[in-house]
Design a protein around this motif. Structure first.
Motif, PDB file in Angstrom:
ATOM      1  N   ASN A   1     -84.951   9.303  16.007  1.00  0.00           N
ATOM      2  CA  ASN A   1     -83.691   8.575  16.153  1.00  0.00           C
ATOM      3  C   ASN A   1     -82.491   9.413  15.722  1.00  0.00           C
ATOM      4  O   ASN A   1     -81.477   9.471  16.414  1.00  0.00           O
ATOM      5  CB  ASN A   1     -83.734   7.266  15.377  1.00  0.00           C
ATOM      6  CG  ASN A   1     -84.664   6.257  16.012  1.00  0.00           C
ATOM      7  OD1 ASN A   1     -84.836   6.219  17.222  1.00  0.00           O
ATOM      8  ND2 ASN A   1     -85.289   5.432  15.191  1.00  0.00           N
ATOM      9  N   ARG A   2     -82.628  10.064  14.603  1.00  0.00           N
ATOM     10  CA  ARG A   2     -81.528  10.850  14.036  1.00  0.00           C
ATOM     11  C   ARG A   2     -81.229  12.097  14.863  1.00  0.00           C
ATOM     12  O   ARG A   2     -80.082  12.373  15.204  1.00  0.00           O
ATOM     13  CB  ARG A   2     -81.886  11.234  12.595  1.00  0.00           C
ATOM     14  CG  ARG A   2     -80.849  11.987  11.832  1.00  0.00           C
ATOM     15  CD  ARG A   2     -81.269  12.234  10.381  1.00  0.00           C
ATOM     16  NE  ARG A   2     -82.478  13.057  10.284  1.00  0.00           N
ATOM     17  CZ  ARG A   2     -83.688  12.607   9.934  1.00  0.00           C
ATOM     18  NH1 ARG A   2     -83.875  11.331   9.659  1.00  0.00           N
ATOM     19  NH2 ARG A   2     -84.726  13.418   9.847  1.00  0.00           N
ATOM     20  N   GLU A   3     -82.253  12.844  15.207  1.00  0.00           N
ATOM     21  CA  GLU A   3     -82.065  14.123  15.891  1.00  0.00           C
ATOM     22  C   GLU A   3     -81.811  13.982  17.386  1.00  0.00           C
ATOM     23  O   GLU A   3     -81.125  14.816  17.972  1.00  0.00           O
ATOM     24  CB  GLU A   3     -83.286  15.026  15.665  1.00  0.00           C
ATOM     25  CG  GLU A   3     -83.502  15.438  14.225  1.00  0.00           C
ATOM     26  CD  GLU A   3     -82.470  16.423  13.715  1.00  0.00           C
ATOM     27  OE1 GLU A   3     -81.906  17.195  14.524  1.00  0.00           O
ATOM     28  OE2 GLU A   3     -82.239  16.438  12.487  1.00  0.00           O
TER      29      GLU A   3
END
Length: 75
Positions: free
Chosen positions: A12-14
């Motif tokens: 999700n973050r990357e």
């Protein structure tokens, strides 16, 4: 990265996707927003996170995020 939850957070973050633990079993074609460029971005992030290489050829053959997670965390 010690758990599938950590992996989902990294995805999700990357990658800027919104996936949850249930999505890791879906075929990559069924993951909303997924494309081949994201695979390379994920591979780079996993290698940075784990501090070791992830087997690129095997990742290319993976059909879901769960398999990619397994490849990234195998000893």
């Amino acid at each position: 990265m010690t758990s599938i939850d950590d992996f989902v957070g990294l995805v999700n973050r990357e990658l800027g996707l919104t996936v949850d633990v249930d999505d890791v079993q879906r075929n990559l074609d069924e993951v909303a927003g997924w494309d081949s460029v994201l695979l390379l971005t994920l591979l780079t992030a996993l290698e940075r996170e784990t501090g070791r290489p992830v087997p690129f050829a095997e990742v290319l053959e993976a059909d879901n995020l769960a398999r990619i997670y397994a490849l990234a965390t195998e000893s």
